[in-house]
Design an enzyme around this catalytic site. Sequence first.
Site, PDB file in Angstrom:
ATOM      1  N   ASN A  42      51.710  11.617 -18.481  1.00 48.85           N
ATOM      2  CA  ASN A  42      51.079  11.120 -17.254  1.00 48.85           C
ATOM      3  C   ASN A  42      52.101  10.304 -16.459  1.00 48.85           C
ATOM      4  OD1 ASN A  42      50.757   9.252 -19.451  1.00 48.85           O
ATOM      5  ND2 ASN A  42      49.185   8.136 -18.323  1.00 48.85           N
ATOM      6  N   GLU A  44      52.051   7.829 -13.243  1.00 45.05           N
ATOM      7  CA  GLU A  44      51.198   7.099 -12.299  1.00 45.05           C
ATOM      8  C   GLU A  44      51.974   6.715 -11.043  1.00 45.05           C
ATOM      9  OE1 GLU A  44      49.431   3.952 -14.630  1.00 45.05           O
ATOM     10  OE2 GLU A  44      48.189   5.385 -15.718  1.00 45.05           O
ATOM     11  N   CYS A  53      47.960  13.555 -14.530  1.00 44.02           N
ATOM     12  CA  CYS A  53      47.699  13.492 -15.970  1.00 44.02           C
ATOM     13  C   CYS A  53      48.753  14.288 -16.741  1.00 44.02           C
ATOM     14  CB  CYS A  53      46.339  14.111 -16.294  1.00 44.02           C
ATOM     15  SG  CYS A  53      44.930  13.184 -15.668  1.00 44.02           S
ATOM     16  N   GLU A  55      48.300  16.552 -19.014  1.00 48.90           N
ATOM     17  CA  GLU A  55      47.960  17.972 -19.175  1.00 48.90           C
ATOM     18  C   GLU A  55      48.403  18.784 -17.963  1.00 48.90           C
ATOM     19  OE1 GLU A  55      46.065  15.328 -19.566  1.00 48.90           O
ATOM     20  OE2 GLU A  55      44.428  15.663 -20.989  1.00 48.90           O
ATOM     21  N   CYS A  86      40.541  15.165 -19.183  1.00 44.35           N
ATOM     22  CA  CYS A  86      39.605  14.826 -18.103  1.00 44.35           C
ATOM     23  C   CYS A  86      39.105  16.108 -17.423  1.00 44.35           C
ATOM     24  CB  CYS A  86      40.271  13.895 -17.088  1.00 44.35           C
ATOM     25  SG  CYS A  86      41.349  14.735 -15.901  1.00 44.35           S
ATOM     26  N   CYS A  89      41.642  18.142 -15.302  1.00 46.67           N
ATOM     27  CA  CYS A  89      42.595  18.913 -16.121  1.00 46.67           C
ATOM     28  C   CYS A  89      41.923  20.126 -16.755  1.00 46.67           C
ATOM     29  CB  CYS A  89      43.229  18.019 -17.177  1.00 46.67           C
ATOM     30  SG  CYS A  89      44.378  16.835 -16.455  1.00 46.67           S
TER      31      CYS A  89
END
Length: 134
Positions: A42, A44, A53, A55, A86, A89
């Site tokens: 991930n 940010e 993310c 994934e 999530c 994803c």
Amino acid sequence: MSGESLRDVAEKARSNAYAPYSSFHVGAALRSATGNVYGGANVENASFGVGICAERSALVTAVTAGDRNFDELVLVSDATEPAAPCGACRQALSEFAPALRIVSHGLNGKTAEWSLAELLPHQFKLDEQNRFTE
Ligand code: THU
């Protein structure tokens, strides 16, 4: 795979996660049907919505490299329990691998396994005319 497991790749990716805002580090390893393995972390951003993310980070790396068929995703994170991907994803992965096997490792030593179809029933899909299709 030169002795390196999908979990090793995911752990290495997690160590490179950029998560100064959430302090929640996630690593992913995505294996293509041809045996290539792509790591993702991930990443940010100060503009929170811009973050990506782990994934999807692994997925875009794989697709950029030319792979579009995947059979397994391994996840590691800072969560005690094995974390599931999530919703965003799940949808992103389902575009390429609706039957993907997902394995997640928690810090408590537990492992969880799901199929993507199990985590995302009723995937959003469009046909060639961009019409919604079941
Ligand atoms: N995150 C992931 O990398 N994967 C998920 O499936 C859920 C959340 C990241 C996004 C953000 O950087 C941090 O975890 C906290 O939400």
